[in-house]
Design a protein around this motif. Sequence first.
Motif, mmCIF file in Angstrom:
data_model
loop_
_atom_site.group_PDB
_atom_site.id
_atom_site.type_symbol
_atom_site.label_atom_id
_atom_site.label_comp_id
_atom_site.label_asym_id
_atom_site.label_seq_id
_atom_site.Cartn_x
_atom_site.Cartn_y
_atom_site.Cartn_z
ATOM 1 N N LEU A 85 0.822 -1.217 0.000
ATOM 2 C CA LEU A 85 0.000 0.000 0.000
ATOM 3 C C LEU A 85 0.853 1.263 0.000
ATOM 4 O O LEU A 85 0.495 2.249 -0.631
ATOM 5 N N THR A 86 1.967 1.232 0.667
ATOM 6 C CA THR A 86 2.852 2.394 0.744
ATOM 7 C C THR A 86 3.561 2.661 -0.583
ATOM 8 O O THR A 86 3.990 3.773 -0.841
ATOM 9 N N ASN A 87 3.655 1.640 -1.437
ATOM 10 C CA ASN A 87 4.440 1.757 -2.664
ATOM 11 C C ASN A 87 3.608 1.710 -3.942
ATOM 12 O O ASN A 87 4.113 1.332 -4.998
ATOM 13 N N GLY A 93 -8.515 -6.185 0.528
ATOM 14 C CA GLY A 93 -8.953 -7.013 1.651
ATOM 15 C C GLY A 93 -7.960 -6.890 2.791
ATOM 16 O O GLY A 93 -6.883 -7.460 2.737
ATOM 17 N N ALA A 94 -8.320 -6.123 3.795
ATOM 18 C CA ALA A 94 -7.411 -5.828 4.906
ATOM 19 C C ALA A 94 -6.973 -7.099 5.635
ATOM 20 O O ALA A 94 -7.695 -8.114 5.625
ATOM 21 N N ALA A 108 -4.250 -11.220 3.805
ATOM 22 C CA ALA A 108 -4.580 -9.889 3.300
ATOM 23 C C ALA A 108 -4.474 -9.918 1.785
ATOM 24 O O ALA A 108 -3.716 -10.709 1.217
ATOM 25 N N PHE A 109 -5.232 -9.040 1.157
ATOM 26 C CA PHE A 109 -5.225 -8.928 -0.296
ATOM 27 C C PHE A 109 -4.853 -7.507 -0.686
ATOM 28 O O PHE A 109 -5.308 -6.548 -0.065
ATOM 29 N N PHE A 110 -4.042 -7.379 -1.735
ATOM 30 C CA PHE A 110 -3.765 -6.065 -2.309
ATOM 31 C C PHE A 110 -3.719 -6.220 -3.817
ATOM 32 O O PHE A 110 -3.594 -7.327 -4.337
ATOM 33 N N LEU A 121 -0.554 -14.675 2.906
ATOM 34 C CA LEU A 121 -1.245 -15.403 3.958
ATOM 35 C C LEU A 121 -0.291 -16.258 4.773
ATOM 36 O O LEU A 121 0.823 -16.559 4.346
ATOM 37 N N THR A 122 -0.765 -16.634 5.950
ATOM 38 C CA THR A 122 -0.054 -17.583 6.795
ATOM 39 C C THR A 122 -1.081 -18.447 7.507
ATOM 40 O O THR A 122 -2.201 -18.005 7.780
ATOM 41 N N PHE A 123 -0.701 -19.671 7.768
ATOM 42 C CA PHE A 123 -1.550 -20.589 8.516
ATOM 43 C C PHE A 123 -1.049 -20.679 9.949
ATOM 44 O O PHE A 123 0.159 -20.636 10.180
ATOM 45 N N PRO A 124 -1.960 -20.785 10.908
ATOM 46 C CA PRO A 124 -1.519 -20.858 12.306
ATOM 47 C C PRO A 124 -0.697 -22.117 12.545
ATOM 48 O O PRO A 124 -0.924 -23.145 11.899
#
Length: 127
Positions: A85-87, A93-94, A108-110, A121-124
């Motif tokens: 988002l900064t670049n 999708g936050a 999250a989606f960008f 993404l990451t899985f627990p």
Amino acid sequence: MALDHISVAVKDLEKAGRFYDVVFAPLGMVRLADRPETIGYGKKFPEFWINARPDMAPVPADTGVHIALRARSEELVLDVYQTALTNGGYDAGAPAPRQAVLGPYFGAFFKDPDGNKVEILTFPKPE
């Protein structure tokens, strides 16, 4: 069968390269191939390619296509998302806990400056 690589089209290869250079850095993905019309990113081999298509039409907002990349932690998901988002990327999708077919994950989606949708993404970890 294993997936070998993904390619996405971008209008401005140089601009997209600058975007992905900083967005992929926290994931350990770097430029491994740099050619006049394409750039390949990865850790050991190019897994994600951006290809110059200066005359391409804008990517439709509802294309349904997205690329998902796995991160080691929720902190890394947040870092990559904020870096995007900064670049010059924009929110699609936050960062939040989500439910996948096989269980919960944090993602999250960008969208990149050309509208290509990327999920981080990451899985627990198992308890």
